[in-house]
Motif scaffolding. Structure first.
Motif, PDB file in Angstrom:
ATOM      1  N   TYR A 155       2.373   1.749  -3.410  1.00 13.31           N
ATOM      2  CA  TYR A 155       1.396   2.192  -4.401  1.00 13.31           C
ATOM      3  C   TYR A 155       0.813   3.571  -4.085  1.00 13.31           C
ATOM      4  CZ  TYR A 155       1.260  -2.645  -6.127  1.00 13.31           C
ATOM      5  OH  TYR A 155       1.585  -3.871  -6.653  1.00 13.31           O
ATOM      6  N   VAL A 201      -1.590   4.030  -1.788  1.00 15.68           N
ATOM      7  CA  VAL A 201      -3.008   3.860  -1.469  1.00 15.68           C
ATOM      8  C   VAL A 201      -3.151   3.678   0.036  1.00 15.68           C
ATOM      9  CG1 VAL A 201      -3.452   2.833  -3.717  1.00 15.68           C
ATOM     10  CG2 VAL A 201      -2.973   1.344  -1.776  1.00 15.68           C
ATOM     11  N   ASP A 202      -4.378   3.779   0.527  1.00 15.47           N
ATOM     12  CA  ASP A 202      -4.618   3.622   1.959  1.00 15.47           C
ATOM     13  C   ASP A 202      -4.240   2.218   2.405  1.00 15.47           C
ATOM     14  OD1 ASP A 202      -5.544   6.205   2.137  1.00 15.47           O
ATOM     15  OD2 ASP A 202      -7.652   5.645   1.871  1.00 15.47           O
ATOM     16  N   ALA A 244       0.836  -1.202   0.000  1.00 16.62           N
ATOM     17  CA  ALA A 244       0.000   0.000   0.000  1.00 16.62           C
ATOM     18  C   ALA A 244       0.873   1.255   0.000  1.00 16.62           C
ATOM     19  CB  ALA A 244      -0.928  -0.005   1.211  1.00 16.62           C
ATOM     20  N   ARG A 262      -3.226   1.707 -11.151  1.00 12.56           N
ATOM     21  CA  ARG A 262      -2.924   0.454 -10.451  1.00 12.56           C
ATOM     22  C   ARG A 262      -3.849  -0.695 -10.830  1.00 12.56           C
ATOM     23  NH1 ARG A 262       2.148   0.187  -9.127  1.00 12.56           N
ATOM     24  NH2 ARG A 262       2.816   2.176  -8.238  1.00 12.56           N
ATOM     25  N   LEU A 286      -9.659   0.633  -5.697  1.00 13.16           N
ATOM     26  CA  LEU A 286      -8.729   1.561  -6.336  1.00 13.16           C
ATOM     27  C   LEU A 286      -9.505   2.654  -7.052  1.00 13.16           C
ATOM     28  CD1 LEU A 286      -6.273  -1.015  -7.960  1.00 13.16           C
ATOM     29  CD2 LEU A 286      -5.881   0.300  -5.876  1.00 13.16           C
ATOM     30  N   SER A 287      -9.189   3.871  -6.728  1.00 18.25           N
ATOM     31  CA  SER A 287      -9.772   4.993  -7.464  1.00 18.25           C
ATOM     32  C   SER A 287      -8.823   5.479  -8.552  1.00 18.25           C
ATOM     33  CB  SER A 287     -10.095   6.143  -6.505  1.00 18.25           C
ATOM     34  OG  SER A 287      -8.923   6.561  -5.809  1.00 18.25           O
ATOM     35  N   ASP A 288      -7.580   5.079  -8.450  1.00 14.22           N
ATOM     36  CA  ASP A 288      -6.548   5.486  -9.404  1.00 14.22           C
ATOM     37  C   ASP A 288      -6.315   4.362 -10.394  1.00 14.22           C
ATOM     38  OD1 ASP A 288      -4.344   6.323 -10.800  1.00 14.22           O
ATOM     39  OD2 ASP A 288      -3.188   6.908  -9.033  1.00 14.22           O
TER      40      ASP A 288
END
Length: 824
Positions: free
Chosen positions: A621, A623-624, A618, A641, A636-638
């Motif tokens: 990347y 991310v949370d 995480a 990834r 995933l909002s992005d």
């Protein structure tokens, strides 16, 4: 541009387009429709005078009369379906003309395949590869192979296209035959002996915890060896305090088995007083203690060893507490304690700490010895202390063991007492064991040969149990065990029931069929669509199917190469600090498992809105991180990834450990992701021609490289795909520039003229071409399942599977139900 998409979607599934009644497949239609098209749009580049791609169409036949002409026309059809020919800079046909040629060729090729069923490829008799051998003896004899590897001295299996189970490459040498004899001896001895139940014993260890020469001198003065102290993670370059061996048990435990380890430990200085960037541990996470095996025959116990699976992992409290775990240990192995999320390169940290905080340490010191002494005795570094250890075992829940029962059944105790059993009982034991080992009922002649050997051993004075053991070793050295049966039952070359059970089992489990599969084969019920569907679902739910995930991902994504070019330790410390190599593989395996379990669309491999990460991934990347330890599914909002192209395993295995190369990653994409590997470079052309020396960037270098005529055709396919991944560094971390002055340009244009700005837009294009991706995935999975590479006669089956399987589990089922899987 819509006509290109229509061509790809309509034409890629061979056999579907060909249903148009207006598309004739006679030689006249090829002459009247295909030939003029080739003359108008292809012959300029594909003539006998230096043809592009080494393909000349000047002497192209007017019909598909043999496999050679089939190859030519199939290549033309594939290029038209991919909209890669004619290239964008050339004259383009009308949509109607292109579709008419696609339909004509599709129909002609389909008819050729239908009329040449007798030319189907046959799988050759193939032997077990190393992992299949290891899994087979594990399940056949119910033995633990966590530390025991009977194949460790086997020569390495050869691979082709990263597949290690292709029959043509699995040769058998005299050296391998001798290794089979050694392995059979080790396997049977492990399964049967000792014949007397080992007594349980307890070892207690308090004080005198020596660990490693470099830190023992400090610990002697500082704590008198009253406790074991762990500092480093195991991935450190020159570890100091990474392993906590019990040197008083350096020879290891005396018997194979399960042992209970009780110990008192403490996590100390988790909330340390130093700068986080200097120390590198996460003060918000509990310390994790691991237990790995060690064997003094494999090297120093305070150093890394080649076989050290993580047997247990425990989160520790910040005060002394007692813990208890049960772990398997083989004879000669001793447990070693590790600090899973500890310091990184403590040897260098000693000096940095003293120099960074000089007011906290003695003045005027120098040298690594004094810096180490000061850092350990006066510092407050994060560490794990272990004060007391008890080991009890082996803990035997069943005697005779499952392994002993697997070989000798209810006769073990009689034989263990030195008593004999009747010849009928011996024959019964041999028949049972040989039938399971051969994966089919053993014949009378086969049983007789083994029984004769046993009788001769007994007549020579061997005990009955030793003689039967010799007979079982003979079974494991037999070609009937070492080779997979591919017997057929009819002129159509359909596999026999037992051969089909073998193929199914080694596809999904990389191991021998279980009792359920053998029963279905024995009673002739396996070769039924509904039965096969149920068995696939049952087998995928079994933990043994993890072998399929591991083996297939190695073959498909080349994950077997992960770690072969380890990242630079100076630039990528986190890779070693957090064991990112293991985490990367775990993410991809969990992703594939989720696809199978939930039958999710194959599109997710190209792009998805989820993945699986632990805290370390995480952070990599951006991310949370999961709230709980371990791996968890995250949204995933992005879209950078989503899918396999955003996963660090793929991005690391397609890099060289030092830097990234658009060519290497582009070739990886073509070979593994899209199934269209480029031709090898001409032998007289260097990877980067000397004329590129004046280029200012890798993009400029490759642009000059493409100016070389012999390089252009391949590089216009390779380079755009590689540049799309340039935003990922050698371990998959996102970057916007190579340096402060050089911004990354991830844009590109594909051979069909479609352009993209970055990996997100590339994935959108690939989704529109998912038929091509599905065919590539199907081709690789069918090869993995059957143990042979694709041939032309497989194309109709591959197209049918790829077009009908929307979900990942559906794909596996369709492969099993396919004609190539069920025939020789």
């Amino acid at each position: 541009m819509m006509w290109r998409l229509k061509c790809v979607m309509a034409g890629l599934t061979l056999g579907l387009v060909g249903t148009n009644a207006s598309a004739d497949s006679t030689p006249n239609s090829i002459s009247s429709i295909v030939d003029p098209f080739i003359q108008n749009y292809c012959i300029e580049c594909h003539s006998d005078d230096e043809p592009k791609g080494d393909r000349s169409f000047e002497e192209l036949a007017n019909d598909i009369s043999n496999d050679n002409t089939l190859v030519d026309f199939q290549d033309i059809l594939d290029q038209l379906n991919l909209s890669e020919m004619p290239p964008p800079e050339s004259d383009q046909p009308s949509d109607q003309d292109r579709m008419q040629v696609i339909e004509t060729l599709t129909t002609a090729i389909s008819k050729y395949h239908a009329s040449h069923q007798e030319h189907r490829a046959h799988s050759i008799l193939r032997r077990l590869n190393a992992r299949e051998y290891r899994n087979s003896v594990r399940d056949l004899l119910a033995i633990d192979v966590t530390m025991f590897d009977p194949t460790e001295r086997f020569p390495r299996d050869q691979t082709v296209d990263h597949l290690d189970n292709i029959g043509d490459t699995l040769v058998t040498s005299s050296h391998l035959l001798s290794r089979y004899l050694d392995a059979a001896d080790a396997v049977i001895n492990r399964a049967i002996y000792p014949i007397e139940k080992p007594a349980k014993k307890t070892w207690s260890f308090r004080e005198n915890f020596r660990q490693q020469p470099e830190i023992d001198n400090v610990h002697r003065r500082f704590n008198g060896f009253k406790h074991m102290t762990l500092y480093d993670v195991v991935g450190a370059d020159k570890p100091e305090g990474a392993y906590g061996p019990i040197l008083a048990l350096a020879d290891g435990v005396p018997f194979d088995g399960v042992y209970e380890i009780r110990f008192q430990a403490e996590a100390l200085n988790r909330d340390h007083p130093y700068d986080d960037d200097l120390i590198g541990t996460d003060r918000g996470q509990p310390f994790r203690l691991g237990i790995v095996p060690g064997n003094r025959d494999d090297g120093e116990l305070h150093m890394p060893q080649p076989n050290e699976p993580l047997l247990a992992e425990i989160e520790l409290a910040d005060q002394p507490s007692w813990y208890s775990v049960r772990v398997p240990l083989d004879r000669g192995y001793t447990p070693r304690f590790t600090f899973q999320n500890g310091l990184m390169d403590a040897r260098n940290l000693w000096t940095k700490l003293v120099k960074t905080y000089p007011d906290q340490f003695e003045k005027g010191i120098s040298g690594i010895v004094e810096y180490r002494n000061q850092a350990i005795t006066r510092g407050k570094l994060p560490q794990i202390r272990i004060y007391e250890i008890e080991i009890t075992g082996p803990l035997i829940d069943q005697w005779p063991t499952k392994s002993q029962h697997a070989v000798l059944g209810d006769d073990f105790e009689t034989l263990a007492r030195g008593e004999s059993i009747s010849k009928d009982q011996i024959r019964s034991r041999v028949e049972s064991f040989a039938s399971r080992a051969y994966r089919r009922p053993a014949t009378d002649d086969e049983i007789n040969q083994i029984v004769d050997v046993i009788d001769s051993r007994i007549a020579a004075g061997e005990s009955a149990i030793d003689a039967i053991a010799d007979g079982c070793k003979m079974v494991l050295c037999s070609p009937n065990f070492l080779y997979l049966e591919n017997r057929t039952i009819d002129d159509a070359q359909h596999l026999s029931q037992h051969a089909l059970a073998n193929r199914l089992s080694y596809f999904l489990w990389s191991s021998t069929p279980d009792q359920t599969l053998r029963n279905l084969a024995d009673t002739g019920r396996l070769d039924n669509d509904q039965v096969l569907r149920r068995q696939v679902n049952r087998m995928l739910a079994d933990p043994k199917s993890e072998a399929m995930l591991h083996g297939f991902l190695d073959a498909w994504l080349a994950l077997s190469d992960l770690g072969s070019a380890p990242p630079d330790r100076g630039d990528f410390r986190d890779f070693y600090r957090h064991d990112l190599g293991t985490a990367m593989r775990t993410e991809t395996e969990l992703f594939f498992r989720n696809q199978l379990d939930k039958n999710l669309p194959i599109d997710n491999f190209i792009d998805s809105d989820f993945t699986f990460v632990n805290t370390a991934l995480a952070n990599l990347y951006g991310v949370d991180a999961p709230l709980e330890p371990g791996f968890h599914r995250v949204q995933l909002s992005d879209r950078r990834r989503g899918g396999l192209l955003g996963q660090a395993s793929v991005l690391t295995v397609s890099a060289n450990g030092i830097d990234t190369s658009p060519v290497v990653r582009g070739v990886w994409m073509l070979e593994n992701f899209l199934g269209t590997p480029p031709s090898p470079p001409p032998p007289d052309v260097q990877p980067l021609d000397p004329d590129t020396r004046g280029a200012t960037s890798i993009r400029d270098q490759l642009s000059k490289h493409r100016d070389i005529a012999t390089c252009f055709d391949c590089h216009r396919k390779i380079d755009p795909l590689g540049f799309a991944l340039e935003n990922y560094d050698p371990i998959g971390r996102w970057r916007d520039s190579y340096s402060k002055r050089t911004k990354i340009d991830a844009s590109g244009e594909l051979p069909d003229g479609k352009s993209f700005r970055d990996v997100r837009e590339l994935k959108t294009i690939l989704i529109s071409r998912k038929a091509q991706f599905s065919r590539a995935l199907t081709t690789k999975m069918l090869a993995y399942a059957t143990g042979r590479l694709e041939v032309l006669s497989d194309r109709p089956a591959i197209e049918k599977i790829a077009s009908s399987a929307n979900g990942t589990r559906d794909l596996v089922i369709e492969v099993v139900l396919s004609e190539p899987f069920r025939t020789k």
